[in-house]
Design a protein around this motif. Structure first.
Motif, mmCIF file in Angstrom:
data_model
loop_
_atom_site.group_PDB
_atom_site.id
_atom_site.type_symbol
_atom_site.label_atom_id
_atom_site.label_comp_id
_atom_site.label_asym_id
_atom_site.label_seq_id
_atom_site.Cartn_x
_atom_site.Cartn_y
_atom_site.Cartn_z
ATOM 1 N N THR A 18 8.207 5.630 9.263
ATOM 2 C CA THR A 18 7.658 4.321 8.896
ATOM 3 C C THR A 18 7.428 4.249 7.397
ATOM 4 O O THR A 18 7.736 3.241 6.749
ATOM 5 C CB THR A 18 6.341 4.051 9.660
ATOM 6 O OG1 THR A 18 6.619 4.052 11.065
ATOM 7 C CG2 THR A 18 5.724 2.722 9.258
ATOM 8 N N VAL A 19 6.911 5.328 6.817
ATOM 9 C CA VAL A 19 6.691 5.368 5.368
ATOM 10 C C VAL A 19 8.026 5.229 4.635
ATOM 11 O O VAL A 19 8.151 4.434 3.698
ATOM 12 C CB VAL A 19 5.958 6.664 4.956
ATOM 13 C CG1 VAL A 19 5.919 6.808 3.441
ATOM 14 C CG2 VAL A 19 4.550 6.698 5.545
ATOM 15 N N LYS A 20 9.024 5.992 5.073
ATOM 16 C CA LYS A 20 10.348 5.904 4.444
ATOM 17 C C LYS A 20 10.904 4.489 4.533
ATOM 18 O O LYS A 20 11.456 3.964 3.556
ATOM 19 C CB LYS A 20 11.323 6.882 5.105
ATOM 20 C CG LYS A 20 11.039 8.333 4.806
ATOM 21 C CD LYS A 20 12.017 9.222 5.563
ATOM 22 C CE LYS A 20 11.643 10.685 5.451
ATOM 23 N NZ LYS A 20 12.517 11.539 6.257
ATOM 24 N N ASN A 21 10.758 3.873 5.699
ATOM 25 C CA ASN A 21 11.252 2.507 5.891
ATOM 26 C C ASN A 21 10.533 1.523 4.974
ATOM 27 O O ASN A 21 11.167 0.631 4.395
ATOM 28 C CB ASN A 21 11.096 2.065 7.352
ATOM 29 C CG ASN A 21 12.018 2.812 8.293
ATOM 30 O OD1 ASN A 21 12.973 3.461 7.872
ATOM 31 N ND2 ASN A 21 11.716 2.745 9.579
ATOM 32 N N GLN A 22 9.221 1.666 4.850
ATOM 33 C CA GLN A 22 8.448 0.757 3.999
ATOM 34 C C GLN A 22 8.864 0.892 2.534
ATOM 35 O O GLN A 22 9.029 -0.112 1.833
ATOM 36 C CB GLN A 22 6.942 1.027 4.140
ATOM 37 C CG GLN A 22 6.359 0.608 5.463
ATOM 38 C CD GLN A 22 6.238 -0.905 5.606
ATOM 39 O OE1 GLN A 22 6.462 -1.668 4.680
ATOM 40 N NE2 GLN A 22 5.888 -1.346 6.808
ATOM 41 N N SER B 74 3.401 5.688 -3.124
ATOM 42 C CA SER B 74 4.623 6.428 -3.417
ATOM 43 C C SER B 74 4.964 6.413 -4.902
ATOM 44 O O SER B 74 5.212 7.466 -5.491
ATOM 45 C CB SER B 74 5.786 5.833 -2.618
ATOM 46 O OG SER B 74 6.988 6.481 -2.936
ATOM 47 N N TYR B 75 4.955 5.239 -5.526
ATOM 48 C CA TYR B 75 5.447 5.126 -6.899
ATOM 49 C C TYR B 75 4.363 5.253 -7.969
ATOM 50 O O TYR B 75 4.633 5.785 -9.035
ATOM 51 C CB TYR B 75 6.234 3.823 -7.094
ATOM 52 C CG TYR B 75 7.651 4.013 -6.649
ATOM 53 C CD1 TYR B 75 8.627 4.408 -7.550
ATOM 54 C CD2 TYR B 75 8.011 3.868 -5.325
ATOM 55 C CE1 TYR B 75 9.927 4.617 -7.142
ATOM 56 C CE2 TYR B 75 9.303 4.075 -4.913
ATOM 57 C CZ TYR B 75 10.255 4.458 -5.823
ATOM 58 O OH TYR B 75 11.531 4.688 -5.411
ATOM 59 N N GLU C 100 0.829 -1.208 0.000
ATOM 60 C CA GLU C 100 0.000 0.000 0.000
ATOM 61 C C GLU C 100 0.867 1.264 0.000
ATOM 62 O O GLU C 100 0.643 2.179 -0.799
ATOM 63 C CB GLU C 100 -0.920 0.001 1.225
ATOM 64 C CG GLU C 100 -1.905 1.137 1.259
ATOM 65 C CD GLU C 100 -2.857 1.048 2.443
ATOM 66 O OE1 GLU C 100 -3.856 1.777 2.426
ATOM 67 O OE2 GLU C 100 -2.595 0.263 3.391
ATOM 68 N N VAL C 101 1.881 1.299 0.838
ATOM 69 C CA VAL C 101 2.786 2.448 0.903
ATOM 70 C C VAL C 101 3.540 2.601 -0.414
ATOM 71 O O VAL C 101 3.663 3.708 -0.963
ATOM 72 C CB VAL C 101 3.765 2.309 2.095
ATOM 73 C CG1 VAL C 101 4.883 3.331 2.017
ATOM 74 C CG2 VAL C 101 3.011 2.441 3.417
ATOM 75 N N PHE C 102 4.034 1.491 -0.939
ATOM 76 C CA PHE C 102 4.809 1.525 -2.170
ATOM 77 C C PHE C 102 3.964 2.036 -3.339
ATOM 78 O O PHE C 102 4.417 2.868 -4.128
ATOM 79 C CB PHE C 102 5.363 0.131 -2.477
ATOM 80 C CG PHE C 102 6.317 0.115 -3.626
ATOM 81 C CD1 PHE C 102 7.624 0.541 -3.462
ATOM 82 C CD2 PHE C 102 5.906 -0.301 -4.880
ATOM 83 C CE1 PHE C 102 8.510 0.537 -4.529
ATOM 84 C CE2 PHE C 102 6.780 -0.307 -5.949
ATOM 85 C CZ PHE C 102 8.085 0.113 -5.772
#
Length: 192
Positions: free
Chosen positions: A165-169, A145-146, A140-142
């Motif tokens: 957390t978002v950056k880590n994911q 983002s992309y 979901e985060v990816f």
């Protein structure tokens, strides 16, 4: 040493040792032809320059992973082609341009380029399959983002997560993709 008389493979060996003068020689050798190709496809001078510059930046940053047996041009022009295709698809998805009926209808296509598009589409399918196999939150985060191109802050607010957390994911998702698609990882930045 007159670098202009050296072939690409010899220059690239120097580049791998951090020799910026050899890299500049390769840049000068291919810049004009790459810009011309990008400009023909994009019809935008600034965007074409950015694409070529980004490919050379990526080549420098990944110089240890890139192997040059004879010429650097196959790597450079393949990367440029994938960048242009990705750009065209993104613009079409955003509604700012029409998508050609087929990527094969782009100007100046040859049979080899059609094969390259097929390989690109195959790699893109592999990437999509790997994204679908990610854990739910990571996927979901990816995607936000992309594919949706949201900022870290926007994703954090939307999903009630910390920005870290978002950056880590995103970092973990990219690491996972690179690991699982190792043989094609040089081209991943031009697909994602």
């Amino acid at each position: 040493m007159d670098r202009n008389i050296l072939n690409d493979a010899a220059l690239w060996q120097q580049v791998k040792r951090g020799d910026t003068a050899s890299f500049s020689c390769l840049f000068e050798r291919y810049w004009e032809e790459m810009f011309s190709m990008a400009y023909r496809r994009l019809a935008d001078e600034a965007t074409a320059k950015d694409f070529v510059q980004n490919i050379f930046i990526h080549a420098w940053e990944n110089r240890q992973q890139i192997t040059v047996e004879d010429k650097l041009s196959p790597y450079l022009f393949t990367a440029l082609k994938y960048s242009v295709i990705r750009h065209i698809y993104r613009e079409a998805k955003q509604g700012t341009t029409d998508l050609p009926l087929s990527v094969y209808s782009l100007p100046d296509e040859t049979e080899q380029r059609k094969q390259d598009h097929y390989e690109f589409d195959t790699l893109k399918e592999k990437v999509q399959w790997e994204i679908a196999a990610m854990p739910d939150k990571m996927r979901e985060v990816f995607i936000l983002s992309y594919e949706k191109e949201l900022s870290v802050r926007e994703i954090a607010l939307r999903l009630s997560l910390s920005e870290q957390t978002v950056k880590n994911q995103v970092h973990n998702a990219l690491k996972r993709l690179r690991l699982r698609l190792q043989s094609q990882s040089v081209y991943l930045p031009f697909i994602l």
